[in-house]
Design a protein around this motif. Structure first.
Motif, PDB file in Angstrom:
ATOM      1  N   ASP A   1      72.051  11.459  38.324  1.00 58.00           N
ATOM      2  CA  ASP A   1      71.426  10.132  38.204  1.00 58.00           C
ATOM      3  C   ASP A   1      70.035  10.212  37.569  1.00 58.00           C
ATOM      4  OD1 ASP A   1      73.689   9.177  39.504  1.00 58.00           O
ATOM      5  OD2 ASP A   1      72.744   9.237  41.483  1.00 58.00           O
ATOM      6  N   ILE A   2      69.956  10.913  36.466  1.00 57.10           N
ATOM      7  CA  ILE A   2      68.679  11.071  35.756  1.00 57.10           C
ATOM      8  C   ILE A   2      68.307   9.754  35.082  1.00 57.10           C
ATOM      9  CG2 ILE A   2      67.495  12.319  33.904  1.00 57.10           C
ATOM     10  CD1 ILE A   2      69.491  14.639  34.470  1.00 57.10           C
ATOM     11  N   ARG A   3      67.086   9.275  35.304  1.00 62.17           N
ATOM     12  CA  ARG A   3      66.669   7.968  34.769  1.00 62.17           C
ATOM     13  C   ARG A   3      65.227   8.020  34.277  1.00 62.17           C
ATOM     14  NH1 ARG A   3      64.722   2.670  36.243  1.00 62.17           N
ATOM     15  NH2 ARG A   3      63.791   3.539  38.137  1.00 62.17           N
ATOM     16  N   TYR A   4      65.013   7.428  33.102  1.00 61.63           N
ATOM     17  CA  TYR A   4      63.683   7.408  32.484  1.00 61.63           C
ATOM     18  C   TYR A   4      62.747   6.479  33.243  1.00 61.63           C
ATOM     19  CZ  TYR A   4      60.062   6.281  29.015  1.00 61.63           C
ATOM     20  OH  TYR A   4      58.865   6.070  28.372  1.00 61.63           O
ATOM     21  N   LEU A   5      61.478   6.896  33.389  1.00 64.69           N
ATOM     22  CA  LEU A   5      60.469   6.096  34.064  1.00 64.69           C
ATOM     23  C   LEU A   5      59.332   5.647  33.149  1.00 64.69           C
ATOM     24  CD1 LEU A   5      60.059   8.169  37.360  1.00 64.69           C
ATOM     25  CD2 LEU A   5      61.204   5.950  37.121  1.00 64.69           C
ATOM     26  N   GLY A   6      58.820   6.543  32.327  1.00 67.55           N
ATOM     27  CA  GLY A   6      57.676   6.223  31.482  1.00 67.55           C
ATOM     28  C   GLY A   6      57.122   7.497  30.870  1.00 67.55           C
ATOM     29  N   SER A   7      56.038   7.366  30.109  1.00 66.53           N
ATOM     30  CA  SER A   7      55.480   8.540  29.436  1.00 66.53           C
ATOM     31  C   SER A   7      53.963   8.483  29.410  1.00 66.53           C
ATOM     32  CB  SER A   7      56.029   8.647  28.007  1.00 66.53           C
ATOM     33  OG  SER A   7      55.582   7.549  27.222  1.00 66.53           O
ATOM     34  N   GLN A   8      53.371   9.625  29.120  1.00 70.22           N
ATOM     35  CA  GLN A   8      51.920   9.720  29.040  1.00 70.22           C
ATOM     36  C   GLN A   8      51.502  10.882  28.152  1.00 70.22           C
ATOM     37  OE1 GLN A   8      48.842   9.383  32.402  1.00 70.22           O
ATOM     38  NE2 GLN A   8      49.103  11.584  32.271  1.00 70.22           N
ATOM     39  N   PRO A   9      50.522  10.658  27.261  1.00 66.12           N
ATOM     40  CA  PRO A   9      49.965  11.801  26.523  1.00 66.12           C
ATOM     41  C   PRO A   9      49.234  12.712  27.495  1.00 66.12           C
ATOM     42  CG  PRO A   9      48.654   9.825  26.140  1.00 66.12           C
ATOM     43  CD  PRO A   9      49.870   9.391  26.893  1.00 66.12           C
ATOM     44  N   TRP A  10      49.293  13.998  27.226  1.00 62.90           N
ATOM     45  CA  TRP A  10      48.622  14.996  28.063  1.00 62.90           C
ATOM     46  C   TRP A  10      48.060  16.063  27.118  1.00 62.90           C
ATOM     47  CZ3 TRP A  10      46.847  14.636  32.725  1.00 62.90           C
ATOM     48  CH2 TRP A  10      46.573  15.757  33.499  1.00 62.90           C
ATOM     49  N   PRO A  11      46.867  15.830  26.578  1.00 65.23           N
ATOM     50  CA  PRO A  11      46.327  16.702  25.530  1.00 65.23           C
ATOM     51  C   PRO A  11      45.764  18.012  26.029  1.00 65.23           C
ATOM     52  CG  PRO A  11      44.775  14.950  26.009  1.00 65.23           C
ATOM     53  CD  PRO A  11      45.988  14.683  26.849  1.00 65.23           C
ATOM     54  N   PHE A  12      46.607  18.786  26.738  1.00 63.59           N
ATOM     55  CA  PHE A  12      46.198  20.079  27.291  1.00 63.59           C
ATOM     56  C   PHE A  12      47.239  21.149  26.963  1.00 63.59           C
ATOM     57  CE2 PHE A  12      44.741  16.708  30.246  1.00 63.59           C
ATOM     58  CZ  PHE A  12      43.384  16.785  29.998  1.00 63.59           C
ATOM     59  N   PRO A  13      47.461  21.548  25.712  1.00 62.41           N
ATOM     60  CA  PRO A  13      46.631  21.089  24.591  1.00 62.41           C
ATOM     61  C   PRO A  13      47.199  19.901  23.826  1.00 62.41           C
ATOM     62  CG  PRO A  13      47.910  22.975  23.892  1.00 62.41           C
ATOM     63  CD  PRO A  13      48.272  22.746  25.340  1.00 62.41           C
ATOM     64  N   ARG A  14      48.555  19.666  23.830  1.00 66.25           N
ATOM     65  CA  ARG A  14      49.062  18.587  22.969  1.00 66.25           C
ATOM     66  C   ARG A  14      50.440  18.111  23.426  1.00 66.25           C
ATOM     67  NH1 ARG A  14      49.526  22.501  17.659  1.00 66.25           N
ATOM     68  NH2 ARG A  14      51.336  23.712  18.295  1.00 66.25           N
ATOM     69  N   SER A  15      50.595  17.849  24.686  1.00 67.40           N
ATOM     70  CA  SER A  15      51.897  17.460  25.217  1.00 67.40           C
ATOM     71  C   SER A  15      52.047  15.943  25.318  1.00 67.40           C
ATOM     72  CB  SER A  15      52.113  18.066  26.603  1.00 67.40           C
ATOM     73  OG  SER A  15      52.113  19.470  26.557  1.00 67.40           O
ATOM     74  N   LEU A  16      53.291  15.491  25.250  1.00 64.67           N
ATOM     75  CA  LEU A  16      53.668  14.135  25.636  1.00 64.67           C
ATOM     76  C   LEU A  16      54.579  14.296  26.843  1.00 64.67           C
ATOM     77  CD1 LEU A  16      53.799  11.063  25.185  1.00 64.67           C
ATOM     78  CD2 LEU A  16      55.830  11.460  23.772  1.00 64.67           C
ATOM     79  N   MET A  17      54.117  13.867  28.008  1.00 61.45           N
ATOM     80  CA  MET A  17      54.881  13.997  29.233  1.00 61.45           C
ATOM     81  C   MET A  17      55.819  12.801  29.365  1.00 61.45           C
ATOM     82  SD  MET A  17      53.576  16.823  30.133  1.00 61.45           S
ATOM     83  CE  MET A  17      54.475  17.051  31.659  1.00 61.45           C
TER      84      MET A  17
END
Length: 318
Positions: free
Chosen positions: A235-251
């Motif tokens: 039951d994998i379901r998307y919630l949202g996202s956030q930039p995480w520039p440590f060093p350059r991730s999109l979570m």
């Protein structure tokens, strides 16, 4: 029980126009320069923050010259005001004590140097967006000084948003590495949290990992959870996202369901500790940090905090 995020993750907020066409419009940039504002970011990823951590300090851009410095980046425009950022040497300022990386700083009304982990949750929407974008761009600049094709030095153009190789002319744009982050719960009132070996004892978060080549986001969630703690999820379901520039991730945030009776098998060198905890304990740990022994949670600037906060609130009975 499924849930939705109660609000945007702290570093996902951006209120001004990124204005991509403006980045290469030299005439318009020159016209905007007299009223432009500038924020400074040191090489430790900190900026000046005031008003008890709610506002990034900006200065008149003309203090930095009659035109944008070559190493400045355009962050966006709002109401005829362009916002820029410029890097400054961190050697001029006292280093942030390492202990502070795991706890909130003592915020004051006076300007103080803070990084995104420390200030991301308290900044207003506009400041959070400006700081996050500036930090991400300067990380990209530092990591991409040479062409990946021929090795020649790269030159940054279009207000900091394009890297052009001085040898072969190859263009490159800001890199973002996709990573999934998943809150695993039992469908009722337990959530799975874990601690990496570099984290202090008692400090926990949800599980995360980088997306591999040729892999979908959902497949990455299932693989990472199985690899890190030995648990199968559904039951994998998307919630949202956030930039995480440590060093350059999109979570990229997800929720998933697992069986808490399955034994936990921790990935050697990646997970130091993992455990199931109750919704009541998570709620208490969020409301009064330090009130639940052995359960310190991810900082408020992270999407992990927003996910845990939202899951805890979803089961609140009033």
């Amino acid at each position: 029980m499924s849930f939705d995020l109660v609000g945007l993750p702290a570093l996902s907020r951006f209120t001004i126009d990124r204005s991509e066409p403006l980045r290469g419009d030299e005439e318009r940039l020159a016209a905007l320069w007299p009223k432009a504002r500038m924020i400074v970011i040191d090489t430790r990823g900190r900026t000046l923050v005031a008003d008890r951590g709610t506002r990034v300090v900006d200065r008149p851009a003309v203090e930095f010259g009659e035109q944008p410095p070559l190493n400045a980046v355009l962050l966006g425009e709002q109401d005829g005001v362009a916002y820029w950022a410029v890097p400054v040497p961190s050697e001029d300022y006292e280093p942030v004590p390492i202990a502070r990386a795991w706890g909130p700083p003592e915020l004051t009304d006076e300007p103080q140097w803070l990084d995104l982990r420390q200030a991301g949750a308290t900044l207003d929407d506009m400041s959070a967006g400006l700081f996050t974008t500036a930090a991400a761009l300067f990380q990209w600049h530092r990591l991409g000084r040479f062409c990946a094709k021929c090795g020649a030095p790269a030159v940054v153009e279009k207000s900091g948003w394009v890297s052009v190789c001085s040898g072969c002319g190859r263009e490159e744009y800001p890199r973002t590495d996709a990573a999934v982050i998943c809150l695993v719960h039992d469908g009722a009132d337990q959530v799975l949290v874990a601690r990496g070996p570099e984290w202090p004892e008692g400090r926990f978060s949800v599980l995360a990992g980088f997306v591999e080549a040729g892999e979908s986001l959902e497949a990455c969630v299932a693989r990472e959870i199985l690899e890190e703690v030995g648990v199968a999820v559904r039951d994998i379901r998307y919630l949202g996202s956030q930039p995480w520039p440590f060093p350059r991730s999109l979570m990229i945030g997800f929720e998933a369901v697992a069986d808490p009776s399955e034994p936990l098998t921790l990935a050697d060198g990646e997970i130091a500790e993992a455990k199931w905890v109750s919704r009541a304990d998570v709620r208490k740990a969020i409301e009064v940090p330090g009130s639940v022994a052995g359960l310190g949670l991810a900082g408020g600037a992270s999407i992990a905090f927003r996910m845990l906060q939202s899951w805890a609130a979803a089961g609140h009975s009033g």
